[in-house]
Design an enzyme around this catalytic site. Structure first.
Site, PDB file in Angstrom:
ATOM      1  CG  ASP A 196      -3.532 -11.766   5.671  1.00 34.91           C
ATOM      2  OD1 ASP A 196      -3.442 -12.977   5.434  1.00 34.91           O
ATOM      3  OD2 ASP A 196      -2.756 -10.906   5.206  1.00 34.91           O
ATOM      4  CG  HIS A 233      -0.501 -14.677   4.204  1.00 34.19           C
ATOM      5  ND1 HIS A 233      -1.220 -13.501   4.188  1.00 34.19           N
ATOM      6  CD2 HIS A 233       0.583 -14.461   3.405  1.00 34.19           C
ATOM      7  CE1 HIS A 233      -0.614 -12.619   3.406  1.00 34.19           C
ATOM      8  NE2 HIS A 233       0.490 -13.183   2.917  1.00 34.19           N
ATOM      9  CG  ASN A 291       4.667 -11.914  -4.308  1.00 39.40           C
ATOM     10  OD1 ASN A 291       5.115 -10.812  -3.991  1.00 39.40           O
ATOM     11  ND2 ASN A 291       4.188 -12.777  -3.424  1.00 39.40           N
ATOM     12  CB  SER A 301       2.580 -11.047   1.874  1.00 41.22           C
ATOM     13  OG  SER A 301       1.392 -11.402   1.197  1.00 41.22           O
TER      14      SER A 301
END
Lengths: 92, 737
Positions: B73, B106, B198, B272
Site C-alpha cells: 500500500d 491509506h 469502487n 479498500s
C-alpha cells in the site's frame, strides 16, 4: 423538486457516460478512459464523483488511466482537497 | 384372554441416564478466552468486528499471533501506537528501499483494519496480534505501477508473508510482471486478498481482484466487495461477476473506524477497507488451526460465508459475507480418528455412541477423560469434544411392557391328544405407519399369527417343548422363581431372572426331565434374530431343581447368553467399536422355603461373568466384567380372601459389580499429520446400587376376573447414586373367558 432534478441529472449522466453499462446480468470491466466529470488532482490521477452519495455524503473514487489506485472512497475535505476520512468531510 | 389393563406409574429419580458432558458444540483446541477479554469498548467502537462475528473467533483464543500479513500500500505510520508493536522490521518502501512512512494515510488505515493492536485505546484490528509487513509501493501521488506492485508482492513472499492485502486496483489486466508475481505468490502458498473496486454495482472486480477466478491463482486469490453496516451492498462496490463468484467475498466497507496516519482514528469507506477484514480473518484461521493449508483456509472462509442476495453463489455477492463465527466452527463431516494418522481411518461422530444397558447404570457418565477427545472436521481441523455426550445410559424405568406384552394378543390352546400341547398366539393389534404426509395410517390389523408353543410328553418323566417367536421368559423351563410368583410382581425378572431380558423373542426348544418325584432337570435353548442389535443372540440354560417333601425348593442354574451385537444389553457403535459382541455365564441359586401357613420365603441370587469381544474401537480390552442380581421376598396366600396373594419383594436388578476396559482417545493432532492418542484404563461400574421394593396384591373378584395392584419404590434408580428415589403404582384388571 429535488427528485425530478436528480432523475434528470442521472439520465444525462447515463447518456453521456461511456458504453460500459452491461447491467448485473452482463457486467463488464470499466474502461481506462477518463470520465468526463472527473476532477484531476495530480498527473494521471483523478477524483471521479460517484453516482450515489455514501451515507449521505457526496463521494469520489480515485482513477488513473495507467496506474492502479487505492480503493478508498473520498470526500471533499473541509481544509480543501479530498479526504477519505469521513470525520473531515464536507457533506453539504 | 387378557383383556384389560389399567396402570399408573410415576417415575422418580434424576436419571439413571448418563449425564451429558455439558452444552455447546465442539471447540477448537486452543484454551478459551473469557468474553470480557475481547468484548471491550475497543471492540465495539468498530462495529465491523461485531458484523463479521469476530468475537466468536476471539473466544477460541486466536488473535493472528505469529501470522504475517503484508500490506502492499502507501506505507504505514510506524509511530501510531495502535500499529507500532505489530510492524515487521522487514517492512520497506519498495520504490526507495527506505522507510515506510505513509504520507497518504491509506496504508495506515488499511493496516489498522488488519491488525491495529488491542490496547484499550481507540479500536483494534481483526487480527490484532498479527505481524504487519508494510510494503510501500506507491509513488508520490499515491498511485501504483504494475511493476512496483509486482516487486512488492515478490518482496512480501520472500519475507515470510502468509497473506498479502491489496487494497488497490485498476481497470486493465496486469502486465506480465504483475501476473507472474501473483502466480508465484499463490504457488508459494500465500493468500492474496484484493479489493473488488469502487466503480459501482454495474462492474465486476478491478485488477488484480479480477484474477480471483483465474485458475493460475490456485484458488488463493480472493476478491472482496463492500457492504454497509446493515449488510446491504455498498452502492460504490464492484460486484463479483460470474467468473469470480466462487472466490468472491464481502466484508464491511462503509464507515469503518480504523487507524489514521499521525495518530488517532479515521472513519473510512471503500472496498479498500473491506479487503483487510478478510486478510485479518485468514490470519486468525491460520493461527487457530496451524495445520490448515492456505487453500483450506480460503475454502473455509468461502464455505462459511453468510449467503447474501440470491440463494447460493451468485454473480453479485459471490459466496457472501465473511463470518468468523461460522469459519471457526467445524465444517463438513465430523469424524473421530481411530488411528494415529490424520489420513488414517475415521468414524463419523454421529455414529460414535455407546448405549449402556441398565446394568451399567451411569458408568462412564462422569469420566473426565472422555472430555479430552478431539474430532476432525471436513478440513481436518481438530476440535475438542466431550465424547461423554455420546454415552447414553439406559434407565431401568417403570416398564409397562411386561404388563402390556399380551395386550391384544390372544393365546389359543388347541385341544390335542394326551401328552401333547399346542398354543397359538394371535395378534389382534392394529399397527400404524407414517404416510408421505407424516400422518399415521393403518398398516396392518390383526388377527395375525404371532407365536406358537408346542409340547410333547416323550415319556412319563420327559417332556419336550418347542417355541416359535417366544421370549426366553415365555419359553418353557426357562423361568424359576422358587415359588409361584407368576403375574404377582411388577418387575420381578430384573432381580430373579436377569438373563431372560438380555435377548428378545426367538425360536427354541426345551427339555424337562424328572429324576424321581422331587428333582427336575431342565434344558432350554433359544435363538433370536431380533432386529434390535442389543437383544439379538442366543441363550442356553440348564437347571436342576429339587422340591422338598416338606415344602420349598432349591434350584441351581447356569445360563449362557451370547449377544450378537451387544454386551449386557449395551451397544457400542462407530469409533467406540461397532461389532462388539459378548458371551455371559449366569450362575444362579434360588429357592423357596415355607415359613408359615401359606407363607413362603423366596430368594434368588445371580452372578454373571461376561466376556466382551470389542469391535476394535476406542473402547477395548475389556476385563473382569462381573455382574450380579438378587431378590428376597415373601409371598402369602389366602390372606384377606380365598385364593388371594400378597407379596413383598426386595431386589437388586442386574448391576455390573466390576468392569474395566481400555479407552483410547485421540487428544490432539500435530502438523505432521499425526494423531496423538492417549489411553486410560476406565472403570465401568455404576456409582450407585438400585434396590427395588415392591408390594403386590392379587385378588380374584369372581371366576375369570382378577384384580392386581402394586406399589413400588426404587432406591438409587438406574444404579445412580445421585438419583432421587422413584415411586410407582400399578393396577391391573384382567378378565379371562
Amino acid at each position: 423538486m429535488i427528485r425530478p432534478f436528480v432523475l434528470l441529472a442521472s439520465c444525462l449522466l447515463l447518456a453521456c457516460s461511456p458504453n460500459t453499462e452491461p447491467g448485473p446480468s452482463k457486467p463488464a470491466a470499466p474502461t481506462r478512459e477518463v470520465p468526463p466529470n472527473a476532477v484531476k488532482i495530480a498527473d494521471d490521477l483523478y477524483m471521479v464523483p460517484l453516482d450515489q452519495p455514501v451515507e449521505g455524503c457526496p463521494a469520489y473514487r480515485q482513477f488513473s488511466t495507467t496506474k492502479m489506485v487505492n480503493q478508498a472512497i473520498y470526500y471533499r475535505a473541509r481544509q480543501g482537497g479530498f479526504t477519505f476520512d469521513r470525520n473531515e468531510a464536507v457533506c453539504d | 384372554m387378557l383383556f384389560a389393563v389399567a396402570l399408573t406409574g410415576c417415575g422418580g429419580g434424576s436419571g439413571g441416564g448418563v449425564a451429558s458432558g455439558g452444552g455447546g458444540g465442539p471447540a477448537p483446541l486452543a484454551p478459551p478466552a473469557a468474553p470480557a477479554s475481547f468484548e471491550t469498548a475497543e471492540f465495539f467502537l468498530n462495529g465491523s468486528l461485531d458484523q463479521i462475528n469476530a468475537q466468536e473467533a476471539y473466544a477460541t483464543g486466536t488473535s493472528g499471533q505469529g501470522v504475517t500479513v503484508a500490506v502492499v500500500d502507501t506505507g504505514i505510520d510506524p509511530t501510531h501506537p495502535d500499529l507500532a508493536g505489530n510492524i515487521s522490521p522487514a517492512s520497506v518502501n519498495i520504490l526507495t528501499n527506505s522507510t515506510i512512512d505513509d504520507d497518504d494515510g491509506h496504508g495506515t488505515a488499511v493496516a489498522g483494519v488488519v491488525a491495529a493492536r488491542k490496547n484499550d485505546t481507540n479500536t483494534h484490528g481483526v487480527a490484532f496480534n498479527a505481524t504487519l509487513l508494510a510494503v510501500r509501493a506507491s509513488n508520490i501521488t499515491g498511485t501504483f505501477t504494475d511493476s512496483d506492485v509486482a516487486n512488492a508482492i515478490t518482496y512480501a513472499v520472500q519475507n515470510g508473508a502468509d497473506v498479502i492485502n491489496l487494497s488497490l486496483g485498476g481497470p486493465a489486466a496486469g502486465t506480465p510482471n504483475l501476473e507472474q508475481a501473483l502466480i508465484s505468490a499463490a504457488a508459494a502458498g500465500v493468500v492474496i486478498v484484493a479489493a473488488s473496486g469502487n466503480d459501482g454495482n454495474a462492474f465486476t472486480p478491478l485488477f488484480p481482484a479480477a484474477y480471483a477466478g483465474d485458475v493460475r491463482m490456485g484458488g488463493l486469490l480472493l476478491a472482496v466487495g463492500a457492504v454497509d453496516g446493515a449488510n446491504n451492498l455498498a452502492g460504490f462496490s464492484n460486484i463479483c461477476g460470474n467468473a469470480n463468484a466462487n472466490f468472491c467475498l464481502y466484508a464491511p466497507g462503509v464507515n469503518v473506524r480504523t487507524t489514521g496516519a499521525g495518530g488517532g482514528n479515521v472513519i473510512a469507506s471503500g472496498t479498500s477497507f473491506a479487503a483487510p477484514h478478510v486478510s485479518g480473518a485468514v490470519a486468525l484461521l491460520l493461527q487457530l488451526f496451524p495445520s490448515l493449508t492456505p487453500a483450506q483456509a480460503v475454502q473455509i472462509l468461502l464455505t462459511s460465508a453468510t449467503d447474501l442476495g440470491a440463494a447460493g453463489v451468485d454473480n453479485t455477492f459471490g459466496r457472501g459475507l465473511l463470518d468468523l463465527d461460522a469459519a471457526s466452527e467445524p465444517l463438513g463431516t465430523l469424524s473421530v480418528p481411530t488411528s494415529d494418522a490424520v489420513a488414517g481411518p475415521t468414524m463419523a461422530l454421529e455414529q460414535t455412541t455407546i448405549r449402556l444397558g441398565a446394568a451399567f447404570g451411569d458408568a462412564l457418565g462422569g469420566n473426565a477423560f472422555l472430555s479430552d477427545a478431539i474430532i476432525l472436521d471436513g478440513f481436518e481441523r481438530p476440535y475438542k469434544i466431550d465424547l461423554g455426550r455420546n454415552v447414553k445410559g439406559a434407565k431401568r424405568d417403570f416398564r409397562l411392557d411386561s404388563l402390556l406384552a399380551h395386550r391384544g394378543t390372544e393365546t389359543i390352546d388347541v385341544p390335542t391328544a394326551d401328552g401333547l400341547s399346542l398354543s397359538i398366539g394371535v395378534d389382534h393389534r392394529t399397527y400404524y405407519r407414517s404416510n408421505a404426509a407424516g400422518l399415521a395410517e393403518q398398516a396392518a390389523q390383526g388377527p395375525a399369527f404371532e407365536n406358537l408353543s408346542a409340547g410333547a410328553a416323550l415319556t412319563d418323566s420327559t417332556r419336550l417343548g418347542f417355541a416359535y417367536n417366544l421370549s426366553p421368559g415365555q419359553t418353557a423351563a426357562a423361568r424359576h422363581e422358587g415359588s409361584d410368583t407368576t403375574g404377582l410382581f411388577w418387575m420381578s425378572d430384573d432381580s430373579l431372572n436377569p438373563h431372560l431380558s438380555l435377548i428378545g423373542a426367538g425360536n427354541g426348544m426345551s427339555l424337562q426331565q424328572r429324576v424321581g418325584d422331587e428333582t427336575r432337570l431342565s434344558f432350554t435353548w433359544l435363538d433370536t434374530a431380533d432386529s434390535d442389535r442389543t437383544t439379538r443372540g442366543s441363550v442356553g440354560q440348564a437347571a436342576l431343581q429339587h422340591d422338598f417333601a416338606a415344602g420349598g425348593s432349591l434350584r441351581v442354574g447356569i445360563a449362557s447368553v451370547h449377544e450378537d451385537g451387544a454386551f449386557l444389553n449395551s451397544e457400542a457403535d462407530g469409533a467406540f467399536g461397532a461389532g462388539t459382541e459378548s458371551d455371559s455365564r449366569f450362575y444362579s441359586l434360588s429357592g423357596s422355603m415355607p415359613v408359615g401357613d401359606g407363607i413362603d420365603l423366596i430368594g434368588s441370587v445371580t452372578v454373571a461373568n461376561t466376556t466382551v469381544d470389542d469391535g476394535g474401537g476406542l473402547l477395548k480390552n475389556w476385563d473382569n466384567v462381573w455382574s450380579g442380581a438378587f431378590g428376597l421376598g415373601v409371598v402369602a396366600q389366602d390372606v384377606f380372601a380365598p385364593q388371594d396373594r400378597l407379596g413383598f419383594l426386595a431386589g437388586q436388578p442386574l448391576r455390573v459389580e466390576s468392569a474395566e476396559a481400555t479407552l483410547t482417545l485421540p487428544v490432539s493432532r500435530d502438523l505432521d499429520g499425526n494423531i496423538i492418542q492417549q489411553s486410560e484404563r476406565v472403570d465401568l461400574t455404576p456409582s450407585g446400587r438400585e434396590i427395588d421394593l415392591q408390594i403386590a396384591y392379587q385378588h380374584q373378584l369372581a371366576p375369570g376376573i382378577d384384580v392386581s395392584s402394586w406399589l413400588m419404590m426404587q432406591l438409587q434408580p438406574g444404579h445412580d447414586a445421585d438419583a432421587e428415589p422413584g415411586y410407582g403404582a400399578g393396577f391391573k384388571f384382567r378378565v379371562t373367558y
